[in-house]
Write an enzyme that holds these catalytic residues in place. Sequence first.
Site, mmCIF file in Angstrom:
data_model
loop_
_atom_site.group_PDB
_atom_site.id
_atom_site.type_symbol
_atom_site.label_atom_id
_atom_site.label_comp_id
_atom_site.label_asym_id
_atom_site.label_seq_id
_atom_site.Cartn_x
_atom_site.Cartn_y
_atom_site.Cartn_z
ATOM 1 C CG ASP A 102 -1.845 -1.170 1.278
ATOM 2 O OD1 ASP A 102 -2.220 -1.651 0.205
ATOM 3 O OD2 ASP A 102 -2.168 -1.620 2.388
ATOM 4 C CE1 TYR A 103 1.521 7.810 -2.273
ATOM 5 C CE2 TYR A 103 0.580 8.395 -0.137
ATOM 6 C CZ TYR A 103 1.273 8.742 -1.277
ATOM 7 O OH TYR A 103 1.732 10.032 -1.435
#
Length: 242
Positions: A102-103
């Site tokens: 994820d970011y």
Amino acid sequence: MERLQKVIAHAGVASRRKAEQMIIDGKVKVNGEVVKELGTKVSSNDDVEVEGVPIVKEAPVYYLLYKPRGVISSVSDDKGRKVVTDYLPEVDERIFPIGRLDYDTSGLLLLTNDGEFANLLMHPKHEVDKVYIAKTKGIPTREQLQQLKKGINIDGEYLKAVHAKINSSDPKKNSAIIQVILHEGKNRQVRRMFEALGYPVDKLKRERYGTLDLRGMNAGDSRPLKPHEVKQLRQLAEKNVE
């Protein structure tokens, strides 16, 4: 000479099983001729097309990246945000990440141009350990961590951990450092599981992937995998296939 479906899978077009179906369906041409035989073998001199698109043949390459937070696990982003391939500008091959982080998640991410290798590692039945360290708001109980191993149904999706244990906790700050091991890699899986228990994740890092770890690396660092590391990962994934 290699089997046609293996060449297609290696190019990252599809998994080997899907490549076989494409061949049967007449979607593959070799040197301009439609080929429907699964036993067909091709060499590097043969021109292969899948649904009219030529396959670009590149030597397989494999890289390990210590992904920083705030980076997209993709090769491009329409919003202009930093992507993982920005950290490997010297690589000429068309590499892509194996799975994603994820970011806001940092840690170990593998990149390659070998589609078959990527599919092998990503399939949950191959049971390759992915080890995460999560910092949570609040301190889960032992029983709640057992719940993660049993599995939780979240929005109709069944999520479970292979293992979960508290490495340390800070009652004053009401936080815990927890190790979680997954075989799957579903979207925001660790964060969603802890949120379901009522313990939001402040920080998340993937520390290990199979036999690989981040020792000696800082966020943003990358390196090519050694041949024996690629072999170990492949063997690790294949040993769990019936």
